[in-house]
Design a protein around this motif. Structure first.
Motif, PDB file in Angstrom:
ATOM      1  N   GLU A  45      -9.008  33.928 -32.297  1.00 40.41           N
ATOM      2  CA  GLU A  45      -9.229  32.681 -31.293  1.00 40.41           C
ATOM      3  C   GLU A  45      -9.795  31.531 -31.851  1.00 40.41           C
ATOM      4  OE1 GLU A  45      -7.939  33.043 -28.176  1.00 40.41           O
ATOM      5  OE2 GLU A  45      -7.097  34.912 -28.553  1.00 40.41           O
ATOM      6  N   ARG A  46     -10.853  31.626 -32.505  1.00 38.85           N
ATOM      7  CA  ARG A  46     -11.295  30.440 -33.215  1.00 38.85           C
ATOM      8  C   ARG A  46     -10.115  29.642 -34.157  1.00 38.85           C
ATOM      9  NH1 ARG A  46     -15.483  27.465 -35.055  1.00 38.85           N
ATOM     10  NH2 ARG A  46     -15.415  26.966 -37.197  1.00 38.85           N
ATOM     11  N   GLY A  47      -9.335  30.350 -34.875  1.00 33.72           N
ATOM     12  CA  GLY A  47      -8.290  30.069 -35.597  1.00 33.72           C
ATOM     13  C   GLY A  47      -7.146  29.442 -34.550  1.00 33.72           C
ATOM     14  N   LYS A  48      -7.064  29.933 -33.603  1.00 33.68           N
ATOM     15  CA  LYS A  48      -6.007  29.321 -32.562  1.00 33.68           C
ATOM     16  C   LYS A  48      -6.444  27.999 -32.045  1.00 33.68           C
ATOM     17  CE  LYS A  48      -3.860  33.749 -31.280  1.00 33.68           C
ATOM     18  NZ  LYS A  48      -3.472  34.708 -30.157  1.00 33.68           N
ATOM     19  N   ARG A  49      -7.781  27.948 -31.670  1.00 28.25           N
ATOM     20  CA  ARG A  49      -8.167  26.887 -31.161  1.00 28.25           C
ATOM     21  C   ARG A  49      -8.078  25.678 -32.160  1.00 28.25           C
ATOM     22  NH1 ARG A  49     -12.390  29.845 -29.034  1.00 28.25           N
ATOM     23  NH2 ARG A  49     -13.645  29.169 -30.712  1.00 28.25           N
ATOM     24  N   ILE A  50      -8.333  25.848 -33.552  1.00 27.59           N
ATOM     25  CA  ILE A  50      -8.345  24.901 -34.593  1.00 27.59           C
ATOM     26  C   ILE A  50      -6.877  24.525 -34.700  1.00 27.59           C
ATOM     27  CG2 ILE A  50      -8.707  24.524 -37.011  1.00 27.59           C
ATOM     28  CD1 ILE A  50     -10.850  26.355 -36.553  1.00 27.59           C
ATOM     29  N   LEU A  51      -5.903  25.574 -34.830  1.00 27.91           N
ATOM     30  CA  LEU A  51      -4.577  25.251 -35.042  1.00 27.91           C
ATOM     31  C   LEU A  51      -3.900  24.507 -33.903  1.00 27.91           C
ATOM     32  CD1 LEU A  51      -2.265  25.394 -37.031  1.00 27.91           C
ATOM     33  CD2 LEU A  51      -1.712  27.538 -36.326  1.00 27.91           C
ATOM     34  N   THR A  52      -4.449  24.899 -32.746  1.00 24.43           N
ATOM     35  CA  THR A  52      -3.710  24.182 -31.481  1.00 24.43           C
ATOM     36  C   THR A  52      -4.256  22.684 -31.365  1.00 24.43           C
ATOM     37  OG1 THR A  52      -4.000  26.261 -30.266  1.00 24.43           O
ATOM     38  CG2 THR A  52      -3.808  24.471 -28.829  1.00 24.43           C
ATOM     39  N   SER A  53      -5.526  22.565 -31.998  1.00 20.38           N
ATOM     40  CA  SER A  53      -6.000  21.014 -32.045  1.00 20.38           C
ATOM     41  C   SER A  53      -5.003  20.349 -32.974  1.00 20.38           C
ATOM     42  CB  SER A  53      -7.430  20.904 -32.159  1.00 20.38           C
ATOM     43  OG  SER A  53      -7.666  21.200 -33.674  1.00 20.38           O
ATOM     44  N   TYR A  54      -4.589  20.762 -33.873  1.00 18.30           N
ATOM     45  CA  TYR A  54      -3.612  20.078 -35.018  1.00 18.30           C
ATOM     46  C   TYR A  54      -2.530  19.842 -34.185  1.00 18.30           C
ATOM     47  CZ  TYR A  54       0.019  20.348 -38.668  1.00 18.30           C
ATOM     48  OH  TYR A  54       1.181  20.199 -39.320  1.00 18.30           O
ATOM     49  N   LEU A  55      -1.688  20.990 -33.489  1.00 23.88           N
ATOM     50  CA  LEU A  55      -0.494  20.752 -32.759  1.00 23.88           C
ATOM     51  C   LEU A  55      -0.812  19.514 -31.653  1.00 23.88           C
ATOM     52  CD1 LEU A  55       0.677  24.290 -32.614  1.00 23.88           C
ATOM     53  CD2 LEU A  55       1.539  22.529 -34.269  1.00 23.88           C
ATOM     54  N   GLN A  56      -1.816  19.582 -31.067  1.00 22.43           N
ATOM     55  CA  GLN A  56      -1.879  18.491 -30.039  1.00 22.43           C
ATOM     56  C   GLN A  56      -2.034  17.098 -30.582  1.00 22.43           C
ATOM     57  OE1 GLN A  56      -5.510  20.070 -28.177  1.00 22.43           O
ATOM     58  NE2 GLN A  56      -4.320  21.353 -26.807  1.00 22.43           N
ATOM     59  N   THR A  57      -2.560  16.976 -31.863  1.00 23.27           N
ATOM     60  CA  THR A  57      -2.570  15.431 -32.606  1.00 23.27           C
ATOM     61  C   THR A  57      -1.389  15.227 -33.096  1.00 23.27           C
ATOM     62  OG1 THR A  57      -4.826  16.327 -33.316  1.00 23.27           O
ATOM     63  CG2 THR A  57      -3.644  14.589 -34.264  1.00 23.27           C
ATOM     64  N   ALA A  58      -0.512  16.345 -33.209  1.00 22.30           N
ATOM     65  CA  ALA A  58       1.019  16.090 -34.003  1.00 22.30           C
ATOM     66  C   ALA A  58       1.519  15.541 -32.807  1.00 22.30           C
ATOM     67  CB  ALA A  58       1.397  17.489 -34.299  1.00 22.30           C
ATOM     68  N   ALA A  84     -11.467  19.959 -42.707  1.00 27.03           N
ATOM     69  CA  ALA A  84     -12.332  19.344 -41.482  1.00 27.03           C
ATOM     70  C   ALA A  84     -13.432  20.238 -41.138  1.00 27.03           C
ATOM     71  CB  ALA A  84     -11.278  19.227 -40.234  1.00 27.03           C
ATOM     72  N   VAL A  85     -13.294  21.493 -41.173  1.00 26.06           N
ATOM     73  CA  VAL A  85     -14.323  22.462 -40.766  1.00 26.06           C
ATOM     74  C   VAL A  85     -15.486  22.302 -41.915  1.00 26.06           C
ATOM     75  CG1 VAL A  85     -14.980  24.758 -40.264  1.00 26.06           C
ATOM     76  CG2 VAL A  85     -12.791  23.917 -39.598  1.00 26.06           C
ATOM     77  N   ARG A  86     -15.023  22.317 -43.161  1.00 25.35           N
ATOM     78  CA  ARG A  86     -15.895  22.162 -44.157  1.00 25.35           C
ATOM     79  C   ARG A  86     -16.911  21.133 -44.077  1.00 25.35           C
ATOM     80  NH1 ARG A  86     -15.529  19.857 -49.465  1.00 25.35           N
ATOM     81  NH2 ARG A  86     -16.488  21.249 -51.187  1.00 25.35           N
ATOM     82  N   ASP A  87     -16.152  19.783 -43.691  1.00 27.64           N
ATOM     83  CA  ASP A  87     -16.903  18.565 -43.805  1.00 27.64           C
ATOM     84  C   ASP A  87     -18.083  18.800 -42.503  1.00 27.64           C
ATOM     85  OD1 ASP A  87     -15.534  17.590 -45.602  1.00 27.64           O
ATOM     86  OD2 ASP A  87     -14.045  16.406 -44.438  1.00 27.64           O
ATOM     87  N   GLU A  88     -17.583  19.382 -41.544  1.00 27.23           N
ATOM     88  CA  GLU A  88     -18.409  19.574 -40.339  1.00 27.23           C
ATOM     89  C   GLU A  88     -19.773  20.320 -40.900  1.00 27.23           C
ATOM     90  OE1 GLU A  88     -17.490  17.450 -38.082  1.00 27.23           O
ATOM     91  OE2 GLU A  88     -19.216  18.048 -37.207  1.00 27.23           O
ATOM     92  N   ILE A  89     -19.519  21.344 -41.592  1.00 33.65           N
ATOM     93  CA  ILE A  89     -20.607  22.229 -42.241  1.00 33.65           C
ATOM     94  C   ILE A  89     -21.428  21.399 -42.947  1.00 33.65           C
ATOM     95  CG2 ILE A  89     -20.988  24.285 -43.517  1.00 33.65           C
ATOM     96  CD1 ILE A  89     -18.534  25.759 -42.640  1.00 33.65           C
ATOM     97  N   LEU A  90     -20.932  20.752 -43.901  1.00 27.65           N
ATOM     98  CA  LEU A  90     -21.822  20.006 -44.821  1.00 27.65           C
ATOM     99  C   LEU A  90     -22.497  18.793 -44.193  1.00 27.65           C
ATOM    100  CD1 LEU A  90     -19.420  20.169 -48.134  1.00 27.65           C
ATOM    101  CD2 LEU A  90     -21.340  21.720 -47.316  1.00 27.65           C
ATOM    102  N   LYS A  91     -22.266  18.481 -43.016  1.00 28.50           N
ATOM    103  CA  LYS A  91     -22.886  17.537 -42.439  1.00 28.50           C
ATOM    104  C   LYS A  91     -24.448  17.877 -42.076  1.00 28.50           C
ATOM    105  CE  LYS A  91     -19.240  14.766 -39.733  1.00 28.50           C
ATOM    106  NZ  LYS A  91     -18.533  14.618 -38.636  1.00 28.50           N
ATOM    107  N   THR A  92     -24.619  19.155 -41.942  1.00 30.23           N
ATOM    108  CA  THR A  92     -25.839  19.787 -41.474  1.00 30.23           C
ATOM    109  C   THR A  92     -25.808  20.896 -42.544  1.00 30.23           C
ATOM    110  OG1 THR A  92     -25.347  19.228 -39.405  1.00 30.23           O
ATOM    111  CG2 THR A  92     -27.464  20.470 -39.860  1.00 30.23           C
ATOM    112  N   PRO A  93     -26.079  20.777 -43.708  1.00 31.35           N
ATOM    113  CA  PRO A  93     -25.967  21.801 -44.753  1.00 31.35           C
ATOM    114  C   PRO A  93     -26.772  23.051 -44.652  1.00 31.35           C
ATOM    115  CG  PRO A  93     -26.368  19.601 -45.920  1.00 31.35           C
ATOM    116  CD  PRO A  93     -26.570  19.503 -44.565  1.00 31.35           C
ATOM    117  N   PRO A  94     -26.276  24.157 -44.372  1.00 32.82           N
ATOM    118  CA  PRO A  94     -27.081  25.509 -44.401  1.00 32.82           C
ATOM    119  C   PRO A  94     -27.737  25.636 -45.564  1.00 32.82           C
ATOM    120  CG  PRO A  94     -24.727  25.975 -44.799  1.00 32.82           C
ATOM    121  CD  PRO A  94     -24.998  24.392 -44.689  1.00 32.82           C
TER     122      PRO A  94
END
Ligand code: SF4
Ligand code: SF4
Length: 260
Positions: A45-58, A84-94
């Motif tokens: 479901e998470r993958g679908k949300r991410i991919l759907t946001s790409y399609l919405q932008t397209a 994009a997900v990686r950049d988000e993670i690295l904003k607050t590095p674990p």
């Protein structure tokens, strides 16, 4: 020109009208119905949300559907979304990122130990192949260690395709370089792992494959074979192409590793 039989002409016309009718909204519907073997519902479901946001932008930017299909098939979509997900993670590095022992010249993770160095998309394979091809005939990683990635510089132990290195190389890190060295020699010590964004990237690419069934093929490639082919001077990336099960296996393995 060879004449086209009426049957073939009919099939081509049907195919043409089908692809002409395809819209980004149709792709979104296909994504909604897609399934990825080996990962749980939440990840899917998470993958679908991410991919759907790409399609919405397209859709918002009126991107031609042919281009959208091309990006999904090549892996460029998964690449962008994974980043994009990686950049988000690295904003607050674990903690694992803050305490990473990774430095330039530390390359035990580039010893592929009989493996293929991970699953990469067609987009990444093209980039890697193009970056390494001019280095044909030069000493490569295998002059340092027989199982090292051919893209490695054996003298400096730096990646010779740094800007073109695949997502797996950008996602792997460790808090213990000594453990990496021992693991490269066959041990199974803790300390190394992949950023969570890598799993999203794999799942998104697997969703792209499912969503594009009947429209176009979505392949994956072996990183080690792509690099080895490039330094050997082989044209193109087709010999490094995987069987379809490789992507499913990579998704399943990454999902299991994330749970451990
Ligand atoms: S993952 Fe391990 S081997 Fe690779 S750079 Fe980091 S510490 Fe070094
Ligand atoms: S592509 Fe570069 S970073 Fe990745 S395994 Fe090969 S040498 Fe290492």
């Amino acid at each position: 020109m060879k004449p086209t039989s009426p049957r073939v002409a009919r099939r081509l016309a049907q195919k043409g009208s089908k692809s002409a009718a395809l819209t980004v909204a149709d792709l979104a519907n296909r994504v909604a119905k897609a399934k990825v073997k080996g990962v749980d519902k939440a990840l899917e479901e998470r993958g679908k949300r991410i991919l759907t946001s790409y399609l919405q932008t397209a859709a918002t930017y009126a991107m031609p559907v042919k281009e959208v299909v091309g990006e999904m098939a090549s892996g460029q979509a998964a690449w962008r979304l994974g980043h994009a997900v990686r950049d988000e993670i690295l904003k607050t590095p674990p903690e694992a990122v803050k305490n990473a022992a990774c430095v330039q010249g530390c390359a035990f993770c580039c010893i592929l130990s009989g493996g293929e160095g991970g699953v990469i998309t067609g987009f990444e394979a093209e980039q890697l192949h193009t970056a390494i091809t001019p280095l044909k005939g030069q000493p490569d990683g295998r002059d340092w260690h027989p199982e090292a990635c051919p893209a490695l510089d054996p003298a400096t132990r730096s990646c010779r395709a740094y800007d073109a290195r695949p997502m797996i190389c950008r996602s792997f890190l460790s808090t213990d370089a000594g453990a990496c060295e021992r693991n490269a020699a066959g041990a199974e010590e803790q300390g190394a792992g992949l950023l969570g964004s890598h799993l999203d990237y794999l799942v998104v690419h697997a969703l792209c494959r499912q969503a594009l069934k009947g429209i176009t093929q979505v392949y994956t490639y072996s990183m080690a074979s792509t690099a080895a082919d490039a330094v050997a001077g082989t044209d193109g990336i087709s010999t490094a192409r995987h069987a379809p099960s490789a992507l499913e296996r990579a998704c399943r393995d990454a999902a299991q590793a994330a749970k451990a």
